[in-house]
Design a protein around this motif. Structure first.
Motif, PDB file in Angstrom:
ATOM      1  N   GLY A 223      -0.996  -3.409   0.086  1.00 26.10           N
ATOM      2  CA  GLY A 223      -1.667  -4.704   0.322  1.00 26.10           C
ATOM      3  C   GLY A 223      -2.951  -4.703   0.500  1.00 26.10           C
ATOM      4  O   GLY A 223      -3.696  -3.622   1.118  1.00 26.10           O
ATOM      5  N   SER A 224      -3.712  -6.082   0.889  1.00 28.45           N
ATOM      6  CA  SER A 224      -5.015  -6.020   1.071  1.00 28.45           C
ATOM      7  C   SER A 224      -5.308  -6.835   2.289  1.00 28.45           C
ATOM      8  O   SER A 224      -4.609  -7.388   2.966  1.00 28.45           O
ATOM      9  N   GLN A 225      -6.587  -6.568   3.027  1.00 31.10           N
ATOM     10  CA  GLN A 225      -6.983  -7.388   3.956  1.00 31.10           C
ATOM     11  C   GLN A 225      -6.918  -9.114   3.736  1.00 31.10           C
ATOM     12  O   GLN A 225      -7.301  -9.523   2.733  1.00 31.10           O
ATOM     13  N   ALA A 226      -6.143  -9.874   4.510  1.00 30.81           N
ATOM     14  CA  ALA A 226      -6.027 -11.207   4.329  1.00 30.81           C
ATOM     15  C   ALA A 226      -5.239 -11.358   3.066  1.00 30.81           C
ATOM     16  O   ALA A 226      -5.039 -12.522   2.512  1.00 30.81           O
ATOM     17  N   ASP A 227      -4.602 -10.398   2.698  1.00 34.22           N
ATOM     18  CA  ASP A 227      -3.500 -10.376   1.320  1.00 34.22           C
ATOM     19  C   ASP A 227      -4.269 -10.956  -0.081  1.00 34.22           C
ATOM     20  O   ASP A 227      -3.538 -11.300  -0.828  1.00 34.22           O
ATOM     21  N   ARG A 228      -5.734 -10.758  -0.081  1.00 34.68           N
ATOM     22  CA  ARG A 228      -6.207 -10.948  -1.091  1.00 34.68           C
ATOM     23  C   ARG A 228      -6.989  -9.656  -1.498  1.00 34.68           C
ATOM     24  O   ARG A 228      -7.957  -8.868  -0.536  1.00 34.68           O
ATOM     25  N   PRO A 229      -7.193  -8.895  -2.584  1.00 36.97           N
ATOM     26  CA  PRO A 229      -6.396  -9.576  -3.737  1.00 36.97           C
ATOM     27  C   PRO A 229      -4.926  -9.318  -4.211  1.00 36.97           C
ATOM     28  O   PRO A 229      -4.313  -9.572  -5.027  1.00 36.97           O
ATOM     29  N   PHE A 230      -4.379  -8.216  -3.157  1.00 43.96           N
ATOM     30  CA  PHE A 230      -3.075  -7.822  -3.217  1.00 43.96           C
ATOM     31  C   PHE A 230      -2.003  -8.050  -1.949  1.00 43.96           C
ATOM     32  O   PHE A 230      -2.583  -7.756  -0.792  1.00 43.96           O
ATOM     33  N   VAL A 231      -1.063  -8.705  -2.178  1.00 47.21           N
ATOM     34  CA  VAL A 231       0.032  -8.888  -1.279  1.00 47.21           C
ATOM     35  C   VAL A 231       0.817  -7.439  -1.160  1.00 47.21           C
ATOM     36  O   VAL A 231       0.942  -6.600  -2.208  1.00 47.21           O
ATOM     37  N   PRO A 232       1.370  -7.127   0.169  1.00 46.58           N
ATOM     38  CA  PRO A 232       2.343  -6.065   0.216  1.00 46.58           C
ATOM     39  C   PRO A 232       3.519  -6.091  -0.621  1.00 46.58           C
ATOM     40  O   PRO A 232       4.223  -7.084  -0.758  1.00 46.58           O
ATOM     41  N   GLY A 233       4.193  -4.640  -0.986  1.00 49.31           N
ATOM     42  CA  GLY A 233       5.251  -4.767  -1.191  1.00 49.31           C
ATOM     43  C   GLY A 233       5.762  -4.798  -2.572  1.00 49.31           C
ATOM     44  O   GLY A 233       6.880  -4.731  -2.957  1.00 49.31           O
ATOM     45  N   VAL A 234       4.667  -4.792  -3.420  1.00 47.74           N
ATOM     46  CA  VAL A 234       4.972  -5.477  -4.847  1.00 47.74           C
ATOM     47  C   VAL A 234       5.356  -3.991  -5.629  1.00 47.74           C
ATOM     48  O   VAL A 234       4.486  -3.260  -5.648  1.00 47.74           O
ATOM     49  N   PRO A 235       6.334  -3.960  -6.390  1.00 49.20           N
ATOM     50  CA  PRO A 235       6.843  -2.809  -7.067  1.00 49.20           C
ATOM     51  C   PRO A 235       5.703  -2.340  -8.114  1.00 49.20           C
ATOM     52  O   PRO A 235       5.372  -3.292  -8.707  1.00 49.20           O
ATOM     53  N   VAL A 236       5.109  -1.079  -8.190  1.00 51.49           N
ATOM     54  CA  VAL A 236       4.089  -0.743  -9.145  1.00 51.49           C
ATOM     55  C   VAL A 236       4.570   0.379 -10.237  1.00 51.49           C
ATOM     56  O   VAL A 236       4.301  -0.045 -11.325  1.00 51.49           O
ATOM     57  N   GLY A 237       5.382   1.281  -9.907  1.00 56.27           N
ATOM     58  CA  GLY A 237       5.851   2.078 -10.892  1.00 56.27           C
ATOM     59  C   GLY A 237       6.574   3.404 -10.553  1.00 56.27           C
ATOM     60  O   GLY A 237       6.696   3.610  -8.963  1.00 56.27           O
ATOM     61  N   VAL A 238       6.803   4.237 -11.243  1.00 53.06           N
ATOM     62  CA  VAL A 238       7.483   5.590 -10.606  1.00 53.06           C
ATOM     63  C   VAL A 238       6.930   6.778 -11.353  1.00 53.06           C
ATOM     64  O   VAL A 238       6.051   7.030 -12.334  1.00 53.06           O
ATOM     65  N   VAL A 239       6.762   7.842 -10.301  1.00 55.14           N
ATOM     66  CA  VAL A 239       5.841   9.109 -10.594  1.00 55.14           C
ATOM     67  C   VAL A 239       6.488   9.833 -11.876  1.00 55.14           C
ATOM     68  O   VAL A 239       7.680  10.138 -11.796  1.00 55.14           O
ATOM     69  N   SER A 240       5.801   9.876 -12.924  1.00 56.51           N
ATOM     70  CA  SER A 240       6.197  10.578 -14.126  1.00 56.51           C
ATOM     71  C   SER A 240       5.641  12.181 -14.133  1.00 56.51           C
ATOM     72  O   SER A 240       6.270  13.074 -14.830  1.00 56.51           O
ATOM     73  N   ARG A 241       4.461  12.369 -13.379  1.00 60.45           N
ATOM     74  CA  ARG A 241       4.156  13.712 -13.366  1.00 60.45           C
ATOM     75  C   ARG A 241       3.194  14.219 -12.130  1.00 60.45           C
ATOM     76  O   ARG A 241       2.438  13.092 -11.731  1.00 60.45           O
ATOM     77  N   VAL A 242       3.223  15.209 -11.707  1.00 57.33           N
ATOM     78  CA  VAL A 242       2.450  15.770 -10.336  1.00 57.33           C
ATOM     79  C   VAL A 242       1.401  16.781 -10.785  1.00 57.33           C
ATOM     80  O   VAL A 242       1.955  17.700 -11.306  1.00 57.33           O
TER      81      VAL A 242
END
Length: 330
Positions: A223-242
């Protein structure tokens, strides 16, 4: 008849009589005094008219046939057009079902995250503003869209709005090299920044160089300050390599995004952020692990062992009392 004075006078007289009869017939209407004469004339000349009509009918029939042929051709063309339209409609049913499923999934995501969204359709893919990974959607300022709004679909984070027109907007996709979003690890809450790498997995720099992370861990937007440009909690992805920890200040992991950026169709622009951070509630349910099959080994005793004789000739199966008796005998 020769053209004489008498013949001319007779012609004028006949014309005058004809006009007089026409006048009397019109004024008489149904009770016209010449009606009887008309019927008599019809009786006399009717057969002649029928004969003439029979002679002319083939021509009339041919003209009618040509006209009907044109009508039939037009009807056939219309039917063919209607069939083609129906086939196109039937052919698009699968696509419509797919789009309805996408919309339903996206609405479920919006409900779980308490996001107020504006649905949109992807109408173009390309470098509208010089970016390598962008899409154009069919909503704009007239629909309440503003720059730096989060864009998602039923799978997760799609990108952010970068350019807004009256009725269309440009979205920078999350896999663009110029794209960066703050992330939070599910469960451990480890923070990081994800950057796009085109058609390769996202690169995420975790702020904690000693963070415990493994393949299969999932991330959401921080999430970003004042929810711009990103709101919190939106799924991004899965770790495939570390990457192995090298004792640095950060740790690098690679994340396969939930969203398929090459097959985008229905998306939603978040026009109203959630009242509270949904945390991990929007993430899809984890797949259940496949149970490991259990192997059962059954040992069957040999025939020699059953008789009490070992394979090396040693006697088996005697009791302790027997052994003691034998010792005392000796």
């Amino acid at each position: 008849m020769r053209d004489t004075k008498e013949s001319r006078l007779l012609l004028v007289l006949l014309i005058a009589i004809a006009f007089a009869l026409i006048t009397v017939d019109i004024r008489g209407g149904r009770n016209s005094p010449v009606d009887g004469a008309r019927q008599a004339a019809a009786a006399v000349f009717g057969p002649i008219e029928n004969g003439v009509s029979s002679a002319v009918d083939p021509v009339g029939n041919a003209v009618s046939a040509v006209r009907d042929s044109g009508d039939k051709h037009d009807r056939l063309a219309k039917l063919e057009k209607e069939n083609a339209t129906l086939k196109a409609k039937l052919g698009s049913d699968d696509r419509n079902r797919s789009r309805l499923k996408q919309l339903d999934t996206m609405l479920n995501v919006a409900a779980e995250g308490q996001y107020g969204i504006k649905g949109a359709e992807v109408i173009a893919i390309g470098a509208a503003q010089g970016f390598s990974w962008t899409i154009t959607i069919d909503v704009g300022a007239n629909d309440g869209i503003k720059r730096d709004m989060t864009v998602l679909n039923g799978d997760g984070l799609v990108g952010r709005v970068t350019t807004v027109g009256p009725d269309a907007s440009t979205v920078l996709l999350a896999n663009d090299p110029d794209f960066t979003v703050g992330t939070r690890m599910e469960g451990s809450d480890e923070l990081g920044f994800a950057s796009g790498q085109g058609d390769r997995p996202l690169r995420v720099e975790l702020l904690n160089g000693k963070a415990e992370v493994k393949k299969g861990d999932r991330l959401v937007t921080f999430g970003s300050q004042a929810d711009r440009p990103f709101v919190p909690g939106v799924p991004v992805g899965v770790v495939s390599r570390v990457d192995p920890s090298g004792g640095g200040l950060t740790r690098t992991v690679y994340v396969t995004p939930f969203v398929g950026f090459s097959r985008l169709d229905i998306v939603g622009v978040v026009v109203q952020p959630p009242k509270k951070d949904p945390r991990d509630e929007v993430l899809p349910a984890k797949p259940k692990p496949t149970p490991t099959p259990t192997v059962t080994v059954t040992v069957t005793p040999s025939a020699d062992a059953t008789d009490g004789t070992a394979t090396d000739g040693t006697a088996t199966g005697g009791t302790a009392a027997d052994e003691t008796a034998a010792d005392e005998t000796q």
